[in-house]
Scaffold this motif. Structure first.
Motif, short mmCIF file in Angstrom:
data_model
loop_
_atom_site.label_atom_id
_atom_site.label_comp_id
_atom_site.label_asym_id
_atom_site.label_seq_id
_atom_site.Cartn_x
_atom_site.Cartn_y
_atom_site.Cartn_z
N UNK A 251 103.57 102.54 77.33
CA UNK A 251 102.56 103.49 76.83
C UNK A 251 103.03 104.93 76.89
N UNK A 252 103.81 105.26 77.90
CA UNK A 252 104.29 106.63 78.04
C UNK A 252 105.12 107.11 76.88
N UNK A 253 105.77 106.17 76.17
CA UNK A 253 106.59 106.55 75.02
C UNK A 253 105.74 107.02 73.84
N UNK A 254 104.44 106.72 73.89
CA UNK A 254 103.54 107.10 72.80
C UNK A 254 102.65 108.27 73.18
N UNK A 255 102.91 108.84 74.34
CA UNK A 255 102.10 109.95 74.82
C UNK A 255 102.91 111.23 74.86
N UNK B 280 90.53 113.35 76.03
CA UNK B 280 91.38 112.56 75.13
C UNK B 280 92.81 112.48 75.64
N UNK B 281 93.45 111.35 75.37
CA UNK B 281 94.83 111.13 75.79
C UNK B 281 95.77 111.89 74.86
N UNK B 282 96.78 112.57 75.40
CA UNK B 282 97.76 113.21 74.52
C UNK B 282 98.59 112.14 73.82
N UNK B 283 98.48 112.07 72.49
CA UNK B 283 99.14 111.01 71.73
C UNK B 283 100.25 111.60 70.88
N UNK B 284 101.43 110.98 70.94
CA UNK B 284 102.58 111.44 70.19
C UNK B 284 102.66 110.66 68.87
N UNK B 285 102.04 111.21 67.85
CA UNK B 285 101.96 110.52 66.55
C UNK B 285 103.34 110.26 65.96
N UNK B 286 104.23 111.24 66.07
CA UNK B 286 105.58 111.09 65.50
C UNK B 286 106.33 109.95 66.18
N UNK B 287 106.20 109.84 67.51
CA UNK B 287 106.89 108.77 68.24
C UNK B 287 106.38 107.41 67.79
N UNK B 288 105.07 107.31 67.58
CA UNK B 288 104.49 106.03 67.15
C UNK B 288 105.04 105.62 65.79
N UNK B 289 105.10 106.56 64.87
CA UNK B 289 105.60 106.24 63.53
C UNK B 289 107.09 105.89 63.58
N UNK B 290 107.85 106.64 64.36
CA UNK B 290 109.28 106.39 64.47
C UNK B 290 109.56 105.00 65.03
N UNK B 291 108.84 104.63 66.07
CA UNK B 291 109.03 103.30 66.67
C UNK B 291 108.66 102.20 65.69
N UNK B 292 107.56 102.39 64.98
CA UNK B 292 107.14 101.37 64.00
C UNK B 292 108.19 101.19 62.92
N UNK B 293 108.67 102.31 62.38
CA UNK B 293 109.66 102.23 61.31
C UNK B 293 110.98 101.64 61.82
N UNK B 294 111.34 101.95 63.05
CA UNK B 294 112.57 101.41 63.61
C UNK B 294 112.50 99.88 63.72
#
Length: 224
Positions: free
Chosen positions: A70-74, A4-18
């Protein structure tokens, strides 16, 4: 089969909200712009809660929908496969850049064992923009680096500069202070431990704890 790919859940949410987007907007963007039609707002929410993670194609589409790489979400890439995904580069492009047949490259990536020669390794590092630390890790040279560093701190560090510089693709002039510092730390640790315990066994245990993390200590010393 890749792990599995290491996924940065917090980064994904932060980017979406921004970006002022709701999960539904992200799912819609992935569908319309990238053809990932099976993703729903619930998928996006699950990824952001860390209870699920996107696969490689979903990750690429999610990054596109969030206007990021993609790297920003990993998490920190660890393997060759993850470094490639983080940069959004196709496997064929890496194979071409390193001069490897596609099948050979794909086998190395899937197995997690790089077997390219020194020239191909240099091309890999250059094409992916890998830092020396990452290049050493993905090409499987950490054990050899650890061996050289252990010898350097336990004997004459000066005698190991050239070998370490060549292995890590570093200027030997930049290694003098880090290796001297590590040698002094290790010798001081041994002396202090021996003095307290009065036994070579205890001193050996203290030294072993130091060399168990010697790779991390080396990169940290270089950054000081």
């Amino acid at each position: 089969m890749h792990p599995p790919i290491p996924f940065n859940a917090r980064a994904a949410r932060t980017l979406r909200e921004k970006l002022g987007m709701a999960p539904g907007h992200v799912a819609y963007g992935m569908s319309v712009s990238f053809g990932i039609t099976h993703i729903t707002p619930d998928h996006i929410s699950a990824w952001e809660r860390g209870v699920a993670a996107p696969d490689p194609s979903e990750l690429a589409a999610l990054a596109g929908a969030l206007w990021c790489a993609p790297g920003e979400l990993m998490g920190r890439p660890r393997t060759l496969y993850e470094h490639r995904l983080a940069r959004g580069i196709a496997a064929d492009d890496v194979a071409d850049a390193t001069g490897l047949p596609r099948e050979a490259y794909m086998h190395m990536e899937a197995a997690g064992r790089w077997s390219g020669d020194a020239q191909q390794s240099a091309k890999l590092g250059s094409f992916l923009g890998l830092a020396p630390r990452d290049l050493i890790a993905v090409t499987g040279l950490e054990d050899e680096l650890a061996r050289l560093l252990t010898e350097a701190v336990s004997t004459r560090w000066q005698a190991h500069i050239k070998a370490i510089a060549k292995l890590a693709s570093l200027d030997h002039r930049n290694l003098k202070n880090p290796l001297r510092t590590m040698h002094d730390e290790y010798q001081t640790l041994l002396a202090a431990t021996l003095s307290r315990a009065g036994s070579n066994s205890a001193a050996g245990e203290g030294g072993q704890r130091y060399v168990d993390n010697i790779i991390d200590r080396f990169w940290e010393a270089l950054e000081r």
